[in-house]
Scaffold this motif. Structure first.
Motif, PDB file in Angstrom:
ATOM      1  N   PRO A   1      92.927 113.477 109.934  1.00  0.00           N
ATOM      2  CA  PRO A   1      92.355 114.256 111.040  1.00  0.00           C
ATOM      3  C   PRO A   1      93.024 114.032 112.381  1.00  0.00           C
ATOM      4  O   PRO A   1      92.904 114.869 113.282  1.00  0.00           O
ATOM      5  CB  PRO A   1      90.878 113.813 111.069  1.00  0.00           C
ATOM      6  N   ASN A   2      93.733 112.914 112.549  1.00  0.00           N
ATOM      7  CA  ASN A   2      94.391 112.655 113.830  1.00  0.00           C
ATOM      8  C   ASN A   2      95.683 113.443 114.000  1.00  0.00           C
ATOM      9  O   ASN A   2      96.253 113.482 115.089  1.00  0.00           O
ATOM     10  CB  ASN A   2      94.685 111.160 113.980  1.00  0.00           C
TER      11      ASN A   2
ATOM     12  N   PRO B   1      96.075 110.148 118.019  1.00  0.00           N
ATOM     13  CA  PRO B   1      96.493 111.561 117.966  1.00  0.00           C
ATOM     14  C   PRO B   1      98.004 111.723 117.858  1.00  0.00           C
ATOM     15  O   PRO B   1      98.774 111.090 118.587  1.00  0.00           O
ATOM     16  CB  PRO B   1      95.970 112.123 119.297  1.00  0.00           C
ATOM     17  N   SER B   2      98.429 112.582 116.935  1.00  0.00           N
ATOM     18  CA  SER B   2      99.846 112.825 116.669  1.00  0.00           C
ATOM     19  C   SER B   2     100.025 114.281 116.280  1.00  0.00           C
ATOM     20  O   SER B   2      99.051 114.987 116.006  1.00  0.00           O
ATOM     21  CB  SER B   2     100.342 111.908 115.542  1.00  0.00           C
ATOM     22  N   THR B   3     101.284 114.719 116.224  1.00  0.00           N
ATOM     23  CA  THR B   3     101.576 116.128 115.979  1.00  0.00           C
ATOM     24  C   THR B   3     102.568 116.306 114.843  1.00  0.00           C
ATOM     25  O   THR B   3     103.567 115.592 114.770  1.00  0.00           O
ATOM     26  CB  THR B   3     102.172 116.789 117.246  1.00  0.00           C
TER      27      THR B   3
ATOM     28  N   GLN C   1      89.708 122.612 113.484  1.00  0.00           N
ATOM     29  CA  GLN C   1      89.808 122.628 114.950  1.00  0.00           C
ATOM     30  C   GLN C   1      90.903 121.699 115.478  1.00  0.00           C
ATOM     31  O   GLN C   1      90.859 121.273 116.623  1.00  0.00           O
ATOM     32  CB  GLN C   1      88.447 122.274 115.590  1.00  0.00           C
ATOM     33  N   ASN C   2      91.866 121.376 114.619  1.00  0.00           N
ATOM     34  CA  ASN C   2      93.007 120.588 115.082  1.00  0.00           C
ATOM     35  C   ASN C   2      94.287 121.049 114.396  1.00  0.00           C
ATOM     36  O   ASN C   2      95.125 120.249 114.006  1.00  0.00           O
ATOM     37  CB  ASN C   2      92.785 119.094 114.845  1.00  0.00           C
ATOM     38  N   CYS C   3      94.426 122.370 114.244  1.00  0.00           N
ATOM     39  CA  CYS C   3      95.681 122.981 113.815  1.00  0.00           C
ATOM     40  C   CYS C   3      95.843 124.262 114.629  1.00  0.00           C
ATOM     41  O   CYS C   3      94.890 124.736 115.262  1.00  0.00           O
ATOM     42  CB  CYS C   3      95.693 123.274 112.314  1.00  0.00           C
ATOM     43  N   ASP C   4      97.034 124.824 114.624  1.00  0.00           N
ATOM     44  CA  ASP C   4      97.279 125.978 115.496  1.00  0.00           C
ATOM     45  C   ASP C   4      96.436 127.193 115.127  1.00  0.00           C
ATOM     46  O   ASP C   4      95.992 127.940 116.006  1.00  0.00           O
ATOM     47  CB  ASP C   4      98.769 126.344 115.496  1.00  0.00           C
TER      48      ASP C   4
ATOM     49  N   ALA D   1      94.325 116.946 122.948  1.00  0.00           N
ATOM     50  CA  ALA D   1      94.231 116.154 121.730  1.00  0.00           C
ATOM     51  C   ALA D   1      95.095 114.898 121.804  1.00  0.00           C
ATOM     52  O   ALA D   1      94.908 113.969 121.049  1.00  0.00           O
ATOM     53  CB  ALA D   1      94.648 116.994 120.521  1.00  0.00           C
ATOM     54  N   LYS D   2      96.036 114.881 122.752  1.00  0.00           N
ATOM     55  CA  LYS D   2      96.951 113.742 122.850  1.00  0.00           C
ATOM     56  C   LYS D   2      96.431 112.640 123.773  1.00  0.00           C
ATOM     57  O   LYS D   2      97.030 111.591 123.896  1.00  0.00           O
ATOM     58  CB  LYS D   2      98.322 114.233 123.332  1.00  0.00           C
TER      59      LYS D   2
END
Length: 616
Positions: A212-213, A335-337, A401-404, A534-535
């Motif tokens: 999730p992060n 948090p990471s991408t 709620q944590n993807c584009d 998110a970061k």
């Protein structure tokens, strides 16, 4: 560091090891159940995402059971770092591989036979040697841990032939428990692992694959190097990360481009000299804020916890490979991408590689299925995380709620007519002119462009010439890309010519044609405010603790340089954040921080307190 000798110990003994050695108060997820099962002598197949704590599942049983835990790992270049990290905790660990001198191997072998080790790391190829098997017969083995077990899958993305010989472990030592571990396996791959390693009777433990992060984002290519540079400057300035490229030449060019633009980047690929690769890998692990540009030859087993992003500038060959590579971001839970730029040419290139690949027709079909799944993930209009987890047989009932696609839901449109126009163009080129062309020529015909090539082949006389002028070049590339993803067209040959598939007729039929829904090509935008939010640092460290955290990082870096080791081997960022938030003033208070075991408290405790008390 041997804890106790009986294999029938209650889990409380393993919990004591967890707290005393590793500094954690409790197990996570299924760790406790796995540890208890292996301590009791059971075989296990463990699927757990990167950063989920797989290593503890064999390290703790090895410390609890009598004998030495044998860890089979393909990561020769990283064994020294893995052993250093364990030694830092007070665990007696060693390794045997081809990088050692005769004297070093002899000393390690003697330590194993004498029972002076807790864990011994071996490369899989060493277990093909009679000398290694005879060595293991001379000592007491507590368990066999087979790390990166997906390497046994013959058509997988990380296949290692030496893994096929590991069934010898069960045949030669049937009473010694075995635990196979991987972060990446579909149900089919899991079945193959169990069969090839003779673990069909083993208990399977499948953890939640969700990370999730990690924020997943995929953007259409539009000058990808500049897109990458904007992504790094606006969201990950000064962060450590990995950028994957498909070819060695692109690795070199991308690294040079980033360095020329002020970003500290290093190349890594199999074509570099072995010593250069080792030097670059060591720098990435030991320095902060470095960016590694690499082929897929880099990354497996990299334990660096503070990798803040993984970027792809080429389309991965499979969802399994993509998940494995993106999972190297955010091992510390912060948090990471996972960011990717992909375009039509990626699809054409991958289809070409499949056509030219070794192996039989069944192998090529499997590669095509892998690519189709990857394209479906790229082109989805729904939550990417939901689709990613579904590939591995897991449900994610709600949008993440944590993807584009969750943060900026894409619009879709009825592309049936556009698809019919494109398919009709392919039909007419084939039937009327006996010709096949790639995407560029077809788009020029649809857009009504009288280019020299169009006029040369008299394509301006086709009835479909100009029928697609309502869409831009970029929009038509998006249509073609999505039709490829939906298998309504395919590409063939060295030049990526577009051809129809068995389902194209469903769209072209006059009555009740198949509807084709397409996602709208997004406009070029900078990173979203939500992505930036998110970061931000997690809530357990208040904003006022940030200067203290930075002071602790500076102390850690100086200490790591002095001792010649990676900073994260001393303490992870997540541990430093807890210290910065709590600001303990005594060793007892510091010992209550998660991730600080007895050995680290004794070695670094006073230095941490001194760093906290130091004046600015």
């Amino acid at each position: 560091m041997r804890a106790v000798a009986s294999p029938d110990l209650a889990i409380s003994d393993a919990q004591q090891v967890l707290q005393r050695v590793f500094g954690y108060d409790s197990f996570r997820g299924e760790q406790q159940e796995i540890v208890e099962h292996v301590v009791g002598g059971g075989d296990a197949l463990v699927l757990m995402p990167t950063g989920g704590g797989k290593s503890l599942c064999y390290q703790i049983p090895a410390l609890v059971r009598p004998g030495v835990g044998i860890v089979v790992s393909p990561l020769i270049a990283l064994m020294q770092d893995q052993v250093d990290a364990l030694n830092e905790l007070g665990v007696r660990a060693g390794f045997l591989n081809s990088t050692q001198s005769y004297e070093q191997r002899r000393d390690t072998e003697q330590a194993f036979v004498a029972g002076e080790l807790d864990l011994l790391y071996l490369a899989p190829e060493r277990l093909s040697l009679d000398s290694t098997l005879e060595l293991l017969d001379r000592g007491e083995v507590s368990l066999f841990a087979i790390d990166e077990a997906h390497c046994v899958a013959q058509w997988g993305h990380d296949f290692r032939p030496d893994y096929l010989n590991l069934s010898v472990l069960h045949q030669r030592w049937p009473s010694v428990p075995r635990i196979a571990l991987t972060a990446t396996a579909t149900p089919a791959t899991r079945s193959e692992i169990a069969t090839r390693l003779e673990l069909t009777e083993a208990r399977h433990f499948v953890a939640d694959f969700d990370r999730p992060n990690i924020q997943y984002r995929i953007v259409p290519k539009n000058d990808p190097r500049k897109q990458l540079l904007q992504f790094l400057r606006t969201e990950h300035a000064g962060d450590a990360g990995i950028i994957y490229r498909l070819s060695r030449a692109e690795v070199e060019r991308t690294a040079e481009f980033l360095v020329a633009n002020g970003i500290d980047a290093l190349p890594y690929h199999a074509g570099l000299d072995k010593q250069v690769r080792a030097k670059h890998q060591a720098r990435f692990l030991r320095e902060e804020g470095l960016v590694m540009v690499a082929t897929i030859a880099f990354g497996m087993g990299i334990d660096k916890p503070d990798v803040r992003f993984v970027a792809h500038l080429d389309l991965p060959k499979s969802v399994e490979g993509y998940y494995q590579e993106t999972g190297r971001a955010g091992r510390d839970g912060l948090p990471s991408t996972a960011w990717m730029a992909y375009g039509l040419q990626d699809v054409v290139q991958q289809r070409k590689l499949i056509d030219l690949s070794d192996g039989d027709e069944a192998h090529r079909r499997m590669q095509s299925r892998h690519l189709d799944s990857m394209l479906a993930l790229c082109e989805t209009v729904s939550c990417r995380r939901t689709q990613l987890l579904a590939y591995f047989g897991q449900d994610h009932p709600d949008a993440c709620q944590n993807c584009d696609t969750c943060l900026n839901p894409p619009e879709s449109w009825d592309g049936t007519v556009a698809a019919q126009k494109l398919l009709s163009t392919v039909v007419r080129l084939d039937r009327e002119r006996n010709q096949r062309f790639g995407a560029g020529q077809i788009i020029d015909i649809l857009r009504g462009k009288k280019t020299p090539k169009v006029e040369q082949f008299r394509h301006d006389s086709l009835s479909v010439f100009g029928v697609g002028s309502d869409l831009s070049d970029n929009e038509w590339r998006g249509v073609i890309r999505q039709l490829l993803a939906q298998r309504l067209i395919s590409v063939e040959g060295d030049y990526g010519t577009i051809v129809l598939t068995g389902t194209s007729g469903e769209v072209l039929r006059r009555e009740d044609p198949r509807q084709v829904l397409l996602r709208t090509e997004p406009k070029r935008v900078a990173s979203t405010p939500k992505a930036k939010a998110a970061k931000q640092p997690p809530q357990e460290m208040p904003a006022e603790a940030e200067p203290v955290f930075q002071k602790l990082r500076a102390w850690r870096l100086a200490t790591a340089r002095e001792e010649g080791k990676a900073p994260f081997i001393i303490f992870h960022d997540s541990t430093l954040r807890q210290i910065a938030a709590a600001q303990p003033s005594t060793l007892d208070e510091l010992g209550g921080i998660s991730g600080i075991g007895e050995q680290k408290l004794n070695k670094y405790g006073q230095a941490v307190l001194d760093a906290l008390a130091a004046e600015e």
